[in-house]
Design an enzyme around this catalytic site. Structure first.
Site, short mmCIF file in Angstrom:
data_model
loop_
_atom_site.label_atom_id
_atom_site.label_comp_id
_atom_site.label_asym_id
_atom_site.label_seq_id
_atom_site.Cartn_x
_atom_site.Cartn_y
_atom_site.Cartn_z
N ASP A 31 0.81 -1.18 0.03
CA ASP A 31 -0.11 0.10 -0.17
C ASP A 31 0.91 1.41 0.02
O ASP A 31 1.88 1.23 0.79
CB ASP A 31 -0.88 0.01 1.10
N LEU A 33 -0.19 4.04 1.22
CA LEU A 33 -0.84 4.90 2.18
C LEU A 33 -1.40 6.21 1.63
O LEU A 33 -1.64 7.03 2.44
CB LEU A 33 0.08 5.16 3.22
N SER A 34 -1.61 6.62 0.45
CA SER A 34 -2.40 7.56 -0.12
C SER A 34 -3.73 7.56 0.54
O SER A 34 -4.21 8.69 0.53
CB SER A 34 -2.32 7.72 -1.68
N GLY A 36 -5.00 4.18 2.43
CA GLY A 36 -4.88 3.51 3.56
C GLY A 36 -4.09 4.08 4.45
O GLY A 36 -3.81 5.14 4.40
N ASP A 57 4.42 1.87 -4.24
CA ASP A 57 3.56 2.21 -5.47
C ASP A 57 3.29 1.21 -6.46
O ASP A 57 4.36 0.58 -6.77
CB ASP A 57 4.27 3.79 -5.95
N LEU A 78 -6.53 -4.58 -5.06
CA LEU A 78 -7.20 -3.44 -4.57
C LEU A 78 -6.83 -2.26 -4.60
O LEU A 78 -7.32 -1.10 -4.40
CB LEU A 78 -7.93 -3.72 -3.21
N ALA A 80 -5.78 1.33 -5.82
CA ALA A 80 -6.41 2.21 -6.71
C ALA A 80 -6.79 3.63 -6.28
O ALA A 80 -6.84 3.78 -5.06
CB ALA A 80 -7.73 1.74 -7.28
N TYR A 146 -12.51 7.92 -13.46
CA TYR A 146 -12.41 6.91 -12.70
C TYR A 146 -13.19 5.65 -13.16
O TYR A 146 -12.47 4.57 -13.34
CB TYR A 146 -13.23 7.35 -11.33
#
Length: 314
Positions: A31, A33-34, A36, A57, A78, A80, A146
């Site tokens: 992840d 963490l952007s 999460g 990334d 997941l 995204a 999106y």
């Protein structure tokens, strides 16, 4: 099995990780963490089958190649960009994350023969036109970058199934809510409404509020995601999951607030991307996976409100 979850520190991702750990698989999390957060998964750090977290990334090809040397059995993808308004304001970031990033993950899955479960979205659909609900053959409509980026990624994922025989599956969960969902602008409507109620603020509805949503409790969603990974019957398929009934945003707000005076309507920030009716037909998930939702909307709201009241993680 050895399992990688991209976006595993996110809202749905942390529940997918929990389900996999409970099923005694060895789980790795990637992840950036952007969206999460580490607090979502810190409880797993002492579990023997939690193999660790990598901050990174999905567009970092060197990192992805190194990670896949682990030779996973399944990758639940997941990771995204998920915000519709952000995709309208900044389409390139959403395209790079959701389409190009997915392509890089696909390439490594092909190289190591790793099954890929790709998390798409109900936002790829045009509105429901009947009370029978949206099936997987329903028309798509990329009403936002999106949705467009997700449709493009879906097509790449399925092309690897047909061109290379790689086991892949595209899943389209409907509007998911529950504990650990953020309650700010990037959160879901249920979490935002409950947070405002708890703080004594008005529940703000964008537009008329007549638009409907099919709201899926997060643990039901996570079980669906994982079941799609376990089942060979899912390979090469697009599969929906939802509650199978929809509710207008007006009715949802009233259900949560319990008082019409606590609700106000405001100007819609992205009306062109609004889907007026979302109602899931999950017959295919039931047929292929034996999946049905277990938590109804009223119970899910109670659980979510209890969590929001009990935590500072919002």
């Amino acid at each position: 099995m050895k399992v990688l979850v991209t976006g595993g520190a996110g809202f749905i991702g942390r529940w997918v990780v929990k389900k996999l750990l409970d099923d005694n698989h060895n789980v790795w999390v990637l992840d950036d963490l952007s969206n999460g957060r580490m607090a979502n998964i810190e409880e797993y750090e002492n579990k023997n089958n939690y193999m660790g977290f990598t901050k990174g990334d999905i567009r970092d090809r060197k990192l992805i190649k190194s990670l896949f040397e682990t030779k996973f059995d399944i990758c639940f993808h997941l990771g995204a960009s998920i915000n519709v308004q952000d995709s309208i304001d900044d389409p390139i970031t959403t395209f790079e994350n959701d389409t190009i990033g997915t392509f890089y993950i696909l390439e490594e899955c092909k190289k190591h023969n790793v099954k890929l479960v790709f998390m798409s979205t109900c936002m790829v659909y045009d509105r429901a036109i009947s009370n029978g609900g949206i099936t997987e053959s329903h028309a798509t409509k990329p009403a936002s970058p999106y949705a467009g980026a997700k449709i493009a990624a879906e097509n790449m994922v399925l092309s690897y199934y047909y061109a290379y025989g790689l086991p892949t599956v595209v899943i389209r969960p409907f509007n998911t809510y529950g504990p650990y969902q953020k309650t700010g602008g990037e959160g879901g409507v249920v979490a935002i409404f409950i947070k405002n109620k708890v703080e004594g603020k008005k529940l703000k509805i964008y537009g008329s509020g007549e638009q409907t949503r099919d709201l899926l409790y997060v643990e039901d969603c996570a079980r669906f995601v994982v079941d799609a990974g376990y089942s060979s019957k899912a390979n090469g398929e697009i599969i929906n999951a939802g509650l199978g009934c929809d509710i207008s945003i007006n009715d949802l707000a009233l259900l949560i607030a319990g008082d019409k005076t606590k609700i106000e309507h405001v100007k819609h920030i992205h009306p062109q991307s609004e889907i007026s009716k979302l109602l899931c037909n999950y017959d295919k998930a039931n047929k292929l996976l034996g999946w049905v939702p277990h938590v109804d909307l009223e119970e899910g709201i109670i659980r979510t409100e209890e969590w929001i009241k009990s935590t500072n993680l919002l």
